[in-house]
Write a protein that holds these residues in place. Structure first.
Motif, PDB file in Angstrom:
ATOM      1  N   ILE A  94       0.841  -1.203   0.000  1.00  0.00           N
ATOM      2  CA  ILE A  94       0.000   0.000   0.000  1.00  0.00           C
ATOM      3  C   ILE A  94       0.874   1.250   0.000  1.00  0.00           C
ATOM      4  CG2 ILE A  94      -1.656   1.357   1.349  1.00  0.00           C
ATOM      5  CD1 ILE A  94      -2.859  -1.307   2.319  1.00  0.00           C
ATOM      6  N   ASN A  95       1.911   1.250   0.849  1.00  0.00           N
ATOM      7  CA  ASN A  95       2.748   2.452   0.951  1.00  0.00           C
ATOM      8  C   ASN A  95       3.599   2.706  -0.291  1.00  0.00           C
ATOM      9  OD1 ASN A  95       1.863   3.493   3.374  1.00  0.00           O
ATOM     10  ND2 ASN A  95       3.163   2.130   4.572  1.00  0.00           N
ATOM     11  N   ALA A  96       3.687   1.698  -1.170  1.00  0.00           N
ATOM     12  CA  ALA A  96       4.408   1.912  -2.436  1.00  0.00           C
ATOM     13  C   ALA A  96       3.518   2.618  -3.455  1.00  0.00           C
ATOM     14  CB  ALA A  96       4.864   0.568  -3.006  1.00  0.00           C
ATOM     15  N   LEU A 102      -3.325  10.860  -1.347  1.00  0.00           N
ATOM     16  CA  LEU A 102      -4.243   9.926  -2.016  1.00  0.00           C
ATOM     17  C   LEU A 102      -4.564   8.738  -1.122  1.00  0.00           C
ATOM     18  CD1 LEU A 102      -2.754  10.092  -5.579  1.00  0.00           C
ATOM     19  CD2 LEU A 102      -5.172  10.368  -5.067  1.00  0.00           C
ATOM     20  N   ARG A 103      -3.556   8.248  -0.411  1.00  0.00           N
ATOM     21  CA  ARG A 103      -3.788   7.081   0.443  1.00  0.00           C
ATOM     22  C   ARG A 103      -4.723   7.430   1.608  1.00  0.00           C
ATOM     23  NH1 ARG A 103       1.934   6.286  -0.527  1.00  0.00           N
ATOM     24  NH2 ARG A 103       2.449   6.992   1.586  1.00  0.00           N
ATOM     25  N   ASN A 104      -4.742   8.706   1.990  1.00  0.00           N
ATOM     26  CA  ASN A 104      -5.662   9.135   3.056  1.00  0.00           C
ATOM     27  C   ASN A 104      -7.113   9.152   2.585  1.00  0.00           C
ATOM     28  OD1 ASN A 104      -3.644   9.475   4.892  1.00  0.00           O
ATOM     29  ND2 ASN A 104      -3.419  11.684   4.539  1.00  0.00           N
ATOM     30  N   SER A 162      -3.036  -1.681  -9.570  1.00  0.00           N
ATOM     31  CA  SER A 162      -2.986  -1.593  -8.105  1.00  0.00           C
ATOM     32  C   SER A 162      -1.742  -2.242  -7.491  1.00  0.00           C
ATOM     33  CB  SER A 162      -4.230  -2.263  -7.520  1.00  0.00           C
ATOM     34  OG  SER A 162      -4.093  -2.425  -6.130  1.00  0.00           O
ATOM     35  N   ASP A 163      -1.254  -1.633  -6.429  1.00  0.00           N
ATOM     36  CA  ASP A 163      -0.200  -2.259  -5.611  1.00  0.00           C
ATOM     37  C   ASP A 163      -0.823  -3.140  -4.532  1.00  0.00           C
ATOM     38  OD1 ASP A 163       2.344  -1.075  -6.634  1.00  0.00           O
ATOM     39  OD2 ASP A 163       1.262   0.765  -6.209  1.00  0.00           O
TER      40      ASP A 163
END
Ligand SMILES: Cc1cc2nc3c(=O)[nH]c(=O)nc-3n(C[C@H](O)[C@H](O)[C@H](O)COP(=O)(O)OP(=O)(O)OC[C@H]3O[C@@H](n4cnc5c(N)ncnc54)[C@H](O)[C@@H]3O)c2cc1C
Length: 327
Positions: A94-96, A102-104, A162-163
């Protein structure tokens, strides 16, 4: 952008009914993919059904493993102690991806459903069977640098971007969905599909079904000690994978008890490397073993004019990911 109606849904059943009643209604979660596609005219919904008020954010331990609600954000999942302790491969993947902002916003359900980043899909002036079935595939004979090595068809050579999905398939996740006909559980490997004759369909979810969550089996936490997610991309941040590898090893000394391996950026779905996993079982960890596993993983790969470099990049990435995971 075209005009559209907006509904905020307070109950799961109501959200599903909204999609049953209106064929052009779409669920809205973080909006980081859907709103972009609407701005570009790739998706033209008549109604957005905002699912953010639904109680689907919980991340909790269950008798069989870990449950992650569909509305948990990518950041909440990556930073959660239960994920960091039991399934660190998921946090790394996910962190990649994307950027902290955006991840927030981005949710688990939205990440599973995000559309391809194939340029021909986004460009309304070009043919694309995924966007406009029957119009052709611009990428097949076009600039296909980001495109598939495995499982493509003459109708589509796009990849899943997607990662998170790469780690989820490696960890044997299950997707839980609810629809007008009830609930069902879909093994992660059967959630996304290959393009075949119908590249317009990315996955096996029915249009009126809502993803409620994802579960990870307790058995997958056996891999928590030796994991790595390697993402190779054009810039070191804020770029989609050219090739990515999720690697997880369960080892006793230098012997590999079991391995989990999957690749991203190489197929229409996250690509689990079952034959290479099988090969690694019982072997002594080391670069020669990893090179053989990578050669097995690459069997059947087919490149196009501009992505031939992936035929070298992908096996090298597998070896590096396994070396880092085993170290
Ligand atoms: C600039 C940029 C860079 C990015 N880089 C990366 C990257 O490197 N790696 C990566 O993995 N991702 C990346 N992303 C993609 C990002 O992760 C996705 O946009 C995000 O995960 C989508 O989640 P969302 O909640 O915002 O979905 P939305 O945009 O709200 O929805 C996306 C789709 O999912 C559907 N949907 C949402 N929730 C549900 C549900 N519960 N049930 C059924 N359908 C649902 C919606 O109807 C819609 O069709 C990037 C995005 C951007 C804009």
């Amino acid at each position: 952008m075209n005009p559209f109606q907006y509904t905020r849904s307070l109950a799961t059943a109501g959200a599903i009914q909204s999609l049953v009643k209106e064929p052009q209604a779409h669920f809205l979660a973080g909006g980081t993919n859907l709103i972009d596609l609407m701005k570009m005219g790739v998706v033209v919904p008549e109604r957005l059904v905002d699912i953010n008020p639904l109680p689907l954010k919980i991340i909790e331990k269950t008798v069989s493993g870990l449950h992650i609600g569909a509305l948990a954000t990518n950041s909440e999942v990556a930073d959660h102690p239960l994920v960091l302790q039991g399934y660190p491969l998921l946090s790394l993947a996910i962190n990649a991806g994307a950027s902290p902002q955006l991840r927030n916003m981005a949710t688990v359900g939205g990440n599973l459903m995000q559309r391809t980043r194939c340029n021909y899909f986004f460009d309304l002036t070009m043919p694309c069977n995924k966007r406009a079935p029957g119009s052709g595939c611009g990428a097949l004979e076009g600039y296909n640098r980001m495109h598939a090595l495995f499982g493509a068809s003459d109708h589509c050579i796009a990849v899943n971007p997607s990662d998170m999905n790469v780690a989820l398939v490696a960890l044997d996740a299950v997707v839980h969905v609810k629809g007008p006909k009830g609930e069902r559980a879909i093994p992660f490997g059967a959630f996304h599909r290959l393009p075949g004759d119908h590249p317009e369909k990315d996955n096996t979810l029915e249009r009126t079904e809502l993803i409620t969550g994802v579960t990870l089996p307790a058995s997958s936490s056996a891999f928590k000690g030796r994991v790595h997610y390697l993402k190779v991309r054009d810039r070191s941040s804020y770029a989609f994978a050219l090739v990515s590898v999720a690697a997880a090893l369960d080892m006793e000394g230098t012997t590999i008890r079991e391995a989990r391996l999957a690749m991203g950026g190489v197929a229409h779905k996250p690509w689990r490397l079952f034959s290479a996993e099988q090969f690694l079982k019982g072997k002594t960890a080391g670069v020669d073993t990893f090179k053989q596993a990578a050669a097995i993983a690459m069997q059947g790969a087919k490149a196009y004019q501009y992505n031939k470099f992936k035929l070298i990049l992908a096996p090298n990435a597998i070896v590096e990911a396994l070396q880092t995971a085993s170290a």
